[in-house]
Design a protein around this motif. Structure first.
Motif, PDB file in Angstrom:
ATOM      1  N   ILE B 186       0.835  -1.202   0.000  1.00 38.85           N
ATOM      2  CA  ILE B 186       0.000   0.000   0.000  1.00 38.85           C
ATOM      3  C   ILE B 186       0.873   1.257   0.000  1.00 38.85           C
ATOM      4  O   ILE B 186       0.639   2.201  -0.759  1.00 38.85           O
ATOM      5  N   ALA B 187       1.921   1.251   0.819  1.00 40.52           N
ATOM      6  CA  ALA B 187       2.833   2.406   0.846  1.00 40.52           C
ATOM      7  C   ALA B 187       3.461   2.623  -0.528  1.00 40.52           C
ATOM      8  O   ALA B 187       3.547   3.745  -1.018  1.00 40.52           O
ATOM      9  N   ARG B 188       3.891   1.526  -1.150  1.00 39.30           N
ATOM     10  CA  ARG B 188       4.520   1.615  -2.472  1.00 39.30           C
ATOM     11  C   ARG B 188       3.563   2.253  -3.476  1.00 39.30           C
ATOM     12  O   ARG B 188       3.960   3.031  -4.329  1.00 39.30           O
ATOM     13  N   ASN B 189       2.281   1.938  -3.348  1.00 40.99           N
ATOM     14  CA  ASN B 189       1.293   2.478  -4.287  1.00 40.99           C
ATOM     15  C   ASN B 189       0.933   3.932  -4.014  1.00 40.99           C
ATOM     16  O   ASN B 189       0.637   4.684  -4.922  1.00 40.99           O
ATOM     17  N   LEU B 190       0.939   4.304  -2.729  1.00 39.93           N
ATOM     18  CA  LEU B 190       0.430   5.636  -2.394  1.00 39.93           C
ATOM     19  C   LEU B 190       1.504   6.712  -2.397  1.00 39.93           C
ATOM     20  O   LEU B 190       1.185   7.895  -2.384  1.00 39.93           O
ATOM     21  N   VAL B 191       2.761   6.314  -2.429  1.00 44.08           N
ATOM     22  CA  VAL B 191       3.834   7.284  -2.272  1.00 44.08           C
ATOM     23  C   VAL B 191       3.858   8.329  -3.388  1.00 44.08           C
ATOM     24  O   VAL B 191       4.257   9.471  -3.186  1.00 44.08           O
ATOM     25  N   THR B 192       3.365   7.964  -4.564  1.00 42.15           N
ATOM     26  CA  THR B 192       3.391   8.921  -5.682  1.00 42.15           C
ATOM     27  C   THR B 192       2.165   9.837  -5.693  1.00 42.15           C
ATOM     28  O   THR B 192       1.978  10.599  -6.626  1.00 42.15           O
ATOM     29  N   GLY B 193       1.312   9.725  -4.656  1.00 42.61           N
ATOM     30  CA  GLY B 193       0.127  10.583  -4.604  1.00 42.61           C
ATOM     31  C   GLY B 193      -0.849  10.299  -5.722  1.00 42.61           C
ATOM     32  O   GLY B 193      -1.283  11.211  -6.431  1.00 42.61           O
ATOM     33  N   PRO B 194      -1.211   9.021  -5.932  1.00 40.91           N
ATOM     34  CA  PRO B 194      -2.136   8.705  -7.029  1.00 40.91           C
ATOM     35  C   PRO B 194      -3.518   9.288  -6.755  1.00 40.91           C
ATOM     36  O   PRO B 194      -3.854   9.589  -5.614  1.00 40.91           O
ATOM     37  N   ARG B 195      -4.305   9.429  -7.815  1.00 40.92           N
ATOM     38  CA  ARG B 195      -5.689   9.881  -7.633  1.00 40.92           C
ATOM     39  C   ARG B 195      -6.651   8.705  -7.602  1.00 40.92           C
ATOM     40  O   ARG B 195      -7.779   8.821  -7.144  1.00 40.92           O
ATOM     41  N   LEU B 196      -6.217   7.577  -8.167  1.00 47.00           N
ATOM     42  CA  LEU B 196      -7.109   6.428  -8.283  1.00 47.00           C
ATOM     43  C   LEU B 196      -6.328   5.158  -7.952  1.00 47.00           C
ATOM     44  O   LEU B 196      -5.237   4.949  -8.471  1.00 47.00           O
ATOM     45  N   VAL B 197      -6.877   4.357  -7.061  1.00 48.94           N
ATOM     46  CA  VAL B 197      -6.207   3.116  -6.680  1.00 48.94           C
ATOM     47  C   VAL B 197      -7.172   1.950  -6.873  1.00 48.94           C
ATOM     48  O   VAL B 197      -8.335   2.012  -6.459  1.00 48.94           O
TER      49      VAL B 197
END
Lengths: 234, 282
Positions: B186-197
């Motif tokens: 989850i951290a790996r995915n959110l670190v770039t500040g995505p708008r959609l997950v």
């Protein structure tokens, strides 16, 4: 004075597909309105559909036919036809709800549970938590519980968290589903006072109260739900 | 401060300022799928699905295994080309683009920066033989970050947010428990500040206590970051806790949609009633 909520010709039934599609009518041709600065009370015996009416007004139950017109952010909206996103906006800005039971989220503290509706409306979390703490103090919720998740609280303690959560915002419409069922007399009196303040602020309240004394103390108008009983099918 | 509790102000003549541009874009979906079908030979993966995902909302896709929910997730996240239908996405510059008419490079860039994808099995979304810090930092580098100290600091900060102790930053995820691996993903995915997950059964396969912690964490992050999330789950309790809206699928088709608590408390379709009535009360 504006009428914030009008219910017109609303009917509701449940179709039980797992029971051979049997249709259970709940209420029929519900018709009433509530006024700003007043508390209206839904009355009638258990099972007559009082809670179902509140749940339809909150968008929790679907409506078969009829209209639920509310004033929402300066426009008129039919909640019976509203898109899910509109219902979410209505809950955020226009209609507050104190449910009978608290649906506790694991690991979230009582303060954060109560503060959440304010945070959702953009209040910063420190301010929202302070408001929640004020309400907890008023409702005599022991301070040692404030930082704990409410899952393990007693019924009365959970109910006070729920009341704080419902009363923390300044929604123009507030629905109350038996908010005091598990409270002692002292705390019931606090809730009566809080309802009085909401009225003074021009909030339109609609509630279910089984306690006759309490009903007497807060009700400006009684809406008899037995009048909306479904007609027996011929 | 919001408008005071009085309702009488509603009656005043409406003389509102024009809606600012930021609000106007909020009135458009972030991602829009229209008539999406995927056939595996003659077998239906999903058929004629149209859904919109709005900024800041969590949409749960529920159904039993084989109902087509993962196929749908893959089709709308460009991981699987649909047989028919279109999927459009509103880019950061406000332009709405057809995902399957973009170049491959552009699509990959979108996935690396503006989107996240959380797999059920963390090993599918992590690199198991590089350190936790590098797993998070790698995504940052894809967005152009180059300064090692900054990347490490940001990675450390994110490990903290997903409740992984700072002294584990140099350990490989192989040495982590299942719950920790999932939090790292989850951290790996959110670190770039995505708008959609996109999330595929993010709590599947975890112990209930670990599940509760992860759900609470996800719930907090989603609210704090204003993320839009599409979460596929067969667990209605997860859907209730995380999502605003729900889509119920069966045999590849959407059979009911609506506000999550409405669908769960007043299910209309026979299949949804069956699903809801099958929940075990703990």
């Amino acid at each position: 004075m504006a009428v914030p909520l009008i219910v017109s010709g609303v009917s509701k039934s449940f179709t039980m597909h797992l029971r051979g599609g049997v249709r259970i009518p709940v209420v029929d041709a519900v018709h009433f309105s509530i006024e700003a600065g007043q508390c209206a009370v839904l009355s009638g015996p258990s099972g007559v559909g009082k809670s179902s009416i509140l749940k339809m007004l909150y968008g929790n139950y679907a409506v078969d036919v009829g209209q639920i017109l509310i004033r929402h952010n300066g426009t008129l909206l039919d909640l019976a036809q509203a898109e899910p996103r509109q219902v979410m906006a209505v809950r955020r800005d226009t209609i507050g709800y104190v449910s009978q039971f608290l649906r506790a989220v694991p690991r979230v503290s009582a303060l954060d549970v109560a503060a959440e509706p304010l945070v959702q409306r953009g209040t910063d979390s420190d301010t929202a938590r302070r408001r929640a703490a004020d309400l907890f103090a008023r409702l005599n919720l022991p301070e040692k519980l404030w930082e704990l998740p409410p899952a393990t609280f007693s019924g009365g303690e959970q109910q006070r968290v729920n009341i704080a959560r419902g009363f923390i915002t300044d929604h123009p419409i507030l629905l109350l589903d038996e908010p005091t069922a598990s409270l002692d007399a002292a705390n019931r009196a606090v809730v009566v006072a809080m309802i009085g303040e909401k009225k003074a602020d021009g909030v339109a309240l609609l509630g279910i109260f089984h306690d006759a004394d309490l009903r007497e103390a807060v009700a400006d108008r009684i809406i008899d739900v037995t009048g909306f009983a479904p007609k027996k099918a011929a | 401060m919001t408008v005071a509790g009085s309702v009488s102000h509603i009656e005043e003549p409406v003389d509102r300022p024009a809606i600012p541009a930021a609000d106007a874009t909020e009135e458009k979906p972030l991602l829009s799928a229209s008539g999406v079908s995927k056939f595996y030979g003659s077998r239906i993966g999903c058929e004629d699905v149209s859904i919109d995902i709005w900024p800041g909302e969590v949409l749960a896709v529920v159904g039993e295994s084989g109902s087509g929910k993962t196929t749908l997730l893959n089709c709308i996240s460009t991981r699987l080309m649909p047989t028919t239908g279109t999927v459009t996405y509103r880019m950061r510059d406000g332009q709405t683009r057809d995902l399957y008419r973009m170049g491959e490079a552009e699509r990959r860039f979108l996935m690396r920066t503006d989107w996240g994808f959380v797999h059920q099995n963390p090993a599918d979304g992590l690199r198991m033989t590089v350190s936790a810090g590098a797993n998070v930092g790698e995504r940052l580098m894809a967005t152009g970050a180059r300064h090692y100290g900054d990347i490490r600091a940001t990675a450390g900060d994110w490990l903290g947010r997903v409740e992984i102790a700072e002294d584990r930053i140099d350990d490989q995820p192989r040495a982590f428990s299942g719950g920790m691996r999932q939090r790292l993903q989850i951290a790996r995915n959110l670190v770039t500040g995505p708008r959609l997950v996109f999330m595929d059964e993010p709590t599947g396969g975890l112990d209930v206590s670990v599940q509760a912690r992860l759900l609470d964490l996800l719930r907090g992050l989603v609210t704090d970051l204003g993320l839009a999330v599409v979460v596929v789950t067969h667990d209605l309790a997860v859907a209730r806790l995380l999502s605003h809206r729900m889509v119920v699928m069966k045999d590849g088709r959407v059979i009911e949609t609506g506000l999550t608590d409405r669908v769960l408390d007043d299910p209309r379709a026979p299949y949804t009633q069956l699903l809801v009535s099958s929940i075990l009360q703990a």
